[in-house]
Motif scaffolding. Structure first.
Motif, PDB file in Angstrom:
ATOM      1  N   TYR A  90       0.843  -1.204   0.000  1.00 18.98           N
ATOM      2  CA  TYR A  90       0.000   0.000   0.000  1.00 18.98           C
ATOM      3  C   TYR A  90       0.870   1.242   0.000  1.00 18.98           C
ATOM      4  O   TYR A  90       1.971   1.244   0.557  1.00 18.98           O
ATOM      5  CB  TYR A  90      -0.876   0.029   1.263  1.00 18.98           C
ATOM      6  CG  TYR A  90      -1.846  -1.124   1.351  1.00 18.98           C
ATOM      7  CD1 TYR A  90      -3.147  -0.997   0.869  1.00 18.98           C
ATOM      8  CD2 TYR A  90      -1.446  -2.349   1.900  1.00 18.98           C
ATOM      9  CE1 TYR A  90      -4.037  -2.059   0.947  1.00 18.98           C
ATOM     10  CE2 TYR A  90      -2.325  -3.412   1.978  1.00 18.98           C
ATOM     11  CZ  TYR A  90      -3.619  -3.256   1.499  1.00 18.98           C
ATOM     12  OH  TYR A  90      -4.497  -4.316   1.571  1.00 18.98           O
ATOM     13  N   GLU A  91       0.343   2.312  -0.586  1.00 18.73           N
ATOM     14  CA  GLU A  91       0.985   3.612  -0.424  1.00 18.73           C
ATOM     15  C   GLU A  91       0.226   4.362   0.667  1.00 18.73           C
ATOM     16  O   GLU A  91      -1.011   4.415   0.662  1.00 18.73           O
ATOM     17  CB  GLU A  91       0.952   4.442  -1.720  1.00 18.73           C
ATOM     18  CG  GLU A  91       1.540   5.845  -1.485  1.00 18.73           C
ATOM     19  CD  GLU A  91       1.695   6.709  -2.739  1.00 18.73           C
ATOM     20  OE1 GLU A  91       1.346   6.253  -3.849  1.00 18.73           O
ATOM     21  OE2 GLU A  91       2.164   7.851  -2.580  1.00 18.73           O
ATOM     22  N   ALA A  92       0.980   4.942   1.603  1.00 17.66           N
ATOM     23  CA  ALA A  92       0.373   5.724   2.684  1.00 17.66           C
ATOM     24  C   ALA A  92       0.186   7.164   2.202  1.00 17.66           C
ATOM     25  O   ALA A  92       1.123   7.798   1.737  1.00 17.66           O
ATOM     26  CB  ALA A  92       1.281   5.710   3.916  1.00 17.66           C
ATOM     27  N   VAL A 110       5.962   5.137   1.786  1.00 22.56           N
ATOM     28  CA  VAL A 110       5.709   6.407   2.460  1.00 22.56           C
ATOM     29  C   VAL A 110       6.389   7.534   1.685  1.00 22.56           C
ATOM     30  O   VAL A 110       7.549   7.406   1.290  1.00 22.56           O
ATOM     31  CB  VAL A 110       6.235   6.341   3.915  1.00 22.56           C
ATOM     32  CG1 VAL A 110       6.053   7.665   4.626  1.00 22.56           C
ATOM     33  CG2 VAL A 110       5.540   5.221   4.680  1.00 22.56           C
ATOM     34  N   ASN A 111       5.645   8.613   1.476  1.00 23.90           N
ATOM     35  CA  ASN A 111       6.201   9.767   0.756  1.00 23.90           C
ATOM     36  C   ASN A 111       7.084  10.589   1.686  1.00 23.90           C
ATOM     37  O   ASN A 111       6.677  10.904   2.801  1.00 23.90           O
ATOM     38  CB  ASN A 111       5.070  10.660   0.246  1.00 23.90           C
ATOM     39  CG  ASN A 111       4.230   9.958  -0.797  1.00 23.90           C
ATOM     40  OD1 ASN A 111       4.642   9.818  -1.947  1.00 23.90           O
ATOM     41  ND2 ASN A 111       3.059   9.474  -0.397  1.00 23.90           N
ATOM     42  N   VAL A 112       8.269  10.927   1.226  1.00 21.64           N
ATOM     43  CA  VAL A 112       9.092  11.839   2.013  1.00 21.64           C
ATOM     44  C   VAL A 112       9.489  13.034   1.147  1.00 21.64           C
ATOM     45  O   VAL A 112       9.719  12.903  -0.050  1.00 21.64           O
ATOM     46  CB  VAL A 112      10.362  11.179   2.601  1.00 21.64           C
ATOM     47  CG1 VAL A 112      10.014  10.158   3.660  1.00 21.64           C
ATOM     48  CG2 VAL A 112      11.219  10.574   1.528  1.00 21.64           C
ATOM     49  N   LEU A 165      10.785   2.753  -9.966  1.00 18.84           N
ATOM     50  CA  LEU A 165      10.395   3.964 -10.697  1.00 18.84           C
ATOM     51  C   LEU A 165       8.867   3.975 -10.747  1.00 18.84           C
ATOM     52  O   LEU A 165       8.257   3.007 -11.187  1.00 18.84           O
ATOM     53  CB  LEU A 165      10.943   3.953 -12.136  1.00 18.84           C
ATOM     54  CG  LEU A 165      12.453   3.875 -12.331  1.00 18.84           C
ATOM     55  CD1 LEU A 165      12.793   3.926 -13.824  1.00 18.84           C
ATOM     56  CD2 LEU A 165      13.167   5.009 -11.602  1.00 18.84           C
ATOM     57  N   LYS A 166       8.286   5.079 -10.278  1.00 12.83           N
ATOM     58  CA  LYS A 166       6.823   5.191 -10.349  1.00 12.83           C
ATOM     59  C   LYS A 166       6.463   6.110 -11.500  1.00 12.83           C
ATOM     60  O   LYS A 166       6.788   7.296 -11.487  1.00 12.83           O
ATOM     61  CB  LYS A 166       6.259   5.763  -9.035  1.00 12.83           C
ATOM     62  CG  LYS A 166       6.364   4.800  -7.871  1.00 12.83           C
ATOM     63  CD  LYS A 166       5.525   5.270  -6.684  1.00 12.83           C
ATOM     64  CE  LYS A 166       4.079   4.835  -6.800  1.00 12.83           C
ATOM     65  NZ  LYS A 166       3.332   5.083  -5.527  1.00 12.83           N
ATOM     66  N   VAL A 167       5.797   5.547 -12.491  1.00 14.15           N
ATOM     67  CA  VAL A 167       5.435   6.311 -13.677  1.00 14.15           C
ATOM     68  C   VAL A 167       4.175   7.119 -13.365  1.00 14.15           C
ATOM     69  O   VAL A 167       3.161   6.562 -12.934  1.00 14.15           O
ATOM     70  CB  VAL A 167       5.178   5.370 -14.879  1.00 14.15           C
ATOM     71  CG1 VAL A 167       4.838   6.166 -16.118  1.00 14.15           C
ATOM     72  CG2 VAL A 167       6.385   4.479 -15.102  1.00 14.15           C
ATOM     73  N   LEU A 220      11.507   6.390  -6.994  1.00 10.65           N
ATOM     74  CA  LEU A 220      11.483   7.716  -7.600  1.00 10.65           C
ATOM     75  C   LEU A 220      10.040   7.956  -8.040  1.00 10.65           C
ATOM     76  O   LEU A 220       9.538   7.295  -8.952  1.00 10.65           O
ATOM     77  CB  LEU A 220      12.447   7.769  -8.785  1.00 10.65           C
ATOM     78  CG  LEU A 220      12.555   9.106  -9.525  1.00 10.65           C
ATOM     79  CD1 LEU A 220      12.960  10.226  -8.583  1.00 10.65           C
ATOM     80  CD2 LEU A 220      13.560   8.998 -10.663  1.00 10.65           C
ATOM     81  N   ASP A 221       9.386   8.905  -7.357  1.00 14.78           N
ATOM     82  CA  ASP A 221       7.949   9.140  -7.562  1.00 14.78           C
ATOM     83  C   ASP A 221       7.726  10.134  -8.707  1.00 14.78           C
ATOM     84  O   ASP A 221       8.592  10.945  -9.006  1.00 14.78           O
ATOM     85  CB  ASP A 221       7.372   9.717  -6.252  1.00 14.78           C
ATOM     86  CG  ASP A 221       5.857   9.552  -6.149  1.00 14.78           C
ATOM     87  OD1 ASP A 221       5.247   9.013  -7.086  1.00 14.78           O
ATOM     88  OD2 ASP A 221       5.303   9.970  -5.126  1.00 14.78           O
ATOM     89  N   ASP A 222       6.550  10.054  -9.300  1.00 12.23           N
ATOM     90  CA  ASP A 222       6.148  10.986 -10.360  1.00 12.23           C
ATOM     91  C   ASP A 222       7.178  11.035 -11.481  1.00 12.23           C
ATOM     92  O   ASP A 222       7.425  12.087 -12.071  1.00 12.23           O
ATOM     93  CB  ASP A 222       5.930  12.399  -9.792  1.00 12.23           C
ATOM     94  CG  ASP A 222       4.776  12.456  -8.811  1.00 12.23           C
ATOM     95  OD1 ASP A 222       4.104  11.425  -8.633  1.00 12.23           O
ATOM     96  OD2 ASP A 222       4.552  13.515  -8.224  1.00 12.23           O
ATOM     97  N   LEU A 266      10.436   4.046   0.659  1.00 14.80           N
ATOM     98  CA  LEU A 266      10.295   5.507   0.672  1.00 14.80           C
ATOM     99  C   LEU A 266      10.039   5.967  -0.746  1.00 14.80           C
ATOM    100  O   LEU A 266      10.578   5.411  -1.695  1.00 14.80           O
ATOM    101  CB  LEU A 266      11.581   6.171   1.194  1.00 14.80           C
ATOM    102  CG  LEU A 266      12.029   5.810   2.599  1.00 14.80           C
ATOM    103  CD1 LEU A 266      13.184   6.726   3.022  1.00 14.80           C
ATOM    104  CD2 LEU A 266      10.870   5.939   3.584  1.00 14.80           C
ATOM    105  N   GLU A 267       9.204   6.997  -0.888  1.00 13.54           N
ATOM    106  CA  GLU A 267       8.979   7.591  -2.209  1.00 13.54           C
ATOM    107  C   GLU A 267       9.504   9.019  -2.203  1.00 13.54           C
ATOM    108  O   GLU A 267       9.126   9.818  -1.348  1.00 13.54           O
ATOM    109  CB  GLU A 267       7.474   7.586  -2.553  1.00 13.54           C
ATOM    110  CG  GLU A 267       6.929   6.171  -2.664  1.00 13.54           C
ATOM    111  CD  GLU A 267       5.557   6.112  -3.333  1.00 13.54           C
ATOM    112  OE1 GLU A 267       4.994   7.170  -3.701  1.00 13.54           O
ATOM    113  OE2 GLU A 267       5.043   4.984  -3.482  1.00 13.54           O
ATOM    114  N   ILE A 268      10.363   9.297  -3.150  1.00 10.95           N
ATOM    115  CA  ILE A 268      10.904  10.646  -3.283  1.00 10.95           C
ATOM    116  C   ILE A 268      10.463  11.176  -4.644  1.00 10.95           C
ATOM    117  O   ILE A 268      10.679  10.527  -5.663  1.00 10.95           O
ATOM    118  CB  ILE A 268      12.444  10.643  -3.192  1.00 10.95           C
ATOM    119  CG1 ILE A 268      12.891  10.009  -1.861  1.00 10.95           C
ATOM    120  CG2 ILE A 268      12.998  12.053  -3.347  1.00 10.95           C
ATOM    121  CD1 ILE A 268      14.402   9.863  -1.734  1.00 10.95           C
TER     122      ILE A 268
HETATM  123 CA    CA Z   1       3.780   8.905  -3.871  1.00 12.64          CA
END
Ligand code: CA
Ligand code: C2E
Ligand code: CA
Ligand code: CA
Length: 385
Positions: A168-170, A227-229, A309-311, A288-290, A259-261
């Protein structure tokens, strides 16, 4: 000479003079006087180390008072450009509050001096009001944080091959007492303007670790939580150590935390590189987010060992209707494979999109088709998958 010297009784500037310079008093003393209700009143007595005449320079208005040396005095002139440059570099909220204060002070002063209408309230400007509103919102966010009034939503990520939820993404949620739900886009950005993002981030991390522990307990397998940081958290020392301590306290395998950056926040490669290798030492993965929406970091991507890598949804949204968008997603999947990174595609809303992603060999899919963000309570209310 760089210094201005005055003898006792000499005038530095008079009421009404243009504000060309401020001064720093080196030795001696300055008395600041204004006429009020027909009488001369001393507004302040200034000595070594004090600034004089900076007010008119800050808001570029005529001097409201007269400055006179009370003994032999040496001053360093401070050019208005020096002050203007510093002012331009300050927080815009502080700047507009300061400008508003000065305006009101001048209004009150000129009323006292009998130069203006007796009650001349200076209304707040739009930017002042916006600034005050932001400060209010920030205080309310602080309050919500202290009262544990922030909530977490969990959005599932589908393991595309196995066809099951892998993690899950928080996503943090704030239900404002008057305004209702406020988008994290708004309040996370606000919290990032000050270091408030650090305790917000810790709160999210705590709640995320607790949530995974509860899911494991309830028989939901061993999901990971992402988790987004934000950049400001990355530069705050001890981030990774505190995450590890929390994971250990909740008896979670460290591999269950990612972690998502966000790409647009990866500005300091050395710092991000250090955080990534520290995470790797502790078995934590970093995404690596977005991806694809920031500045082109392709040139530096090889230096940063992202595991995921998050597209961004900007690509998945147009993937089926636009062959060029499809080509980008396809290329990113291949890039991820070459870099040995997992690929998550965000914003998956239709089964046609999911089928296409399966064909491309993408690892994880996230989006409304897979599931909307929900509270832990809602997820636990369902039987385990
Ligand atoms: Ca995110
Ligand atoms: P993000 O990390 O890119 O999160 C994904 C956003 O896309 C979430 O919005 C999610 O609800 C939304 N979304 C997911 N699936 C779909 C879909 O199929 N279609 C559409 N149209 N949207 C979808 P949300 O929750 O409003 O979060 C927005 C952003 O706020 C996040 O973007 C992230 O950058 C930030 N954020 C959220 N929680 C946190 C947090 O705890 N810490 C930090 N630093 N940032 C956070
Ligand atoms: Ca994203
Ligand atoms: Ca985003």
């Amino acid at each position: 000479s760089l210094r201005t010297t005055l003898q006792a009784g000499e005038v530095l500037f008079r009421e009404g003079d243009p504000p060309d310079t401020a001064y720093l008093i080196e030795t001696g003393g300055i008395e600041v006087r204004a006429r009020q209700r027909g009488k001369d009143v001393v507004l302040s007595l200034l000595g070594p180390g004090d600034l004089v005449g900076e007010m008119a320079v800050i808001d570029d208005s005529p001097r409201t008072a007269t400055a006179i040396a009370i003994s032999d005095t040496v001053l360093f002139p401070i050019d208005r450009s020096q002050i203007a440059e510093r002012l331009a570099g300050t927080d815009p909220i502080v700047r507009s509050l300061l400008e508003g204060q000065l305006k009101r002070y001048r209004g009150a002063l000129s009323a006292l001096q009998g130069r203006g209408p007796d009650t001349a309230p200076v209304p707040m400007t739009t930017s002042e009001r916006l600034g005050v509103n932001k400060i209010r919102l920030e205080s309310q966010l602080r309050e919500a944080l202290a009262a544990r009034g922030l909530e977490l939503s969990l959005q599932p990520l589908l393991d595309v091959d196995r066809g099951r939820i892998a993690g899950y993404e928080a996503l943090v949620r704030w239900h404002h007492p008057e305004r209702g739900p406020i988008s994290p886009v708004e309040f996370v950005a606000l919290a990032e303007e000050t270091s408030l993002i650090v305790p917000v981030g810790e709160y999210v991390m705590d709640a995320a670790c607790e949530s995974v522990a509860r899911l494991v307990e309830a028989g939901h397998g061993h999901p990971f939580v992402a988790v987004n940081v934000s950049a400001r958290q990355l530069s705050h020392p001890g981030l990774v150590e505190r995450i590890v301590a929390r994971a250990d306290a909740a008896s979670l395998p460290r591999g269950s935390i990612k972690l998502e950056i966000t790409e647009s926040q990866v500005l300091d490669y050395d710092l991000v590189g250090q955080v990534i290798s520290l995470c790797h030492n502790h078995g934590i993965k970093v995404a690596l987010d977005d991806f694809g929406t920031g500045y082109s970091h392709l040139a530096h991507l090889h230096r940063l060992e992202f595991d995921v890598l998050k597209v961004d949804q900007a690509f998945s949204r147009h993937m089926l209707g636009d062959p060029r968008a499809m080509a980008v997603v396809e290329a990113v999947v291949q890039l991820g494979r070459a870099l040995q990174a997992e690929i998550v595609v965000e914003g998956v809303e239709t089964s046609a999109q999911l089928q296409a992603l399966r064909r491309l060999g993408c690892h994880y899919a996230q989006g409304y088709l897979i599931g909307r963000p929900r509270t832990l309570t809602d997820i636990l209310a369902e039987s385990p998958p």
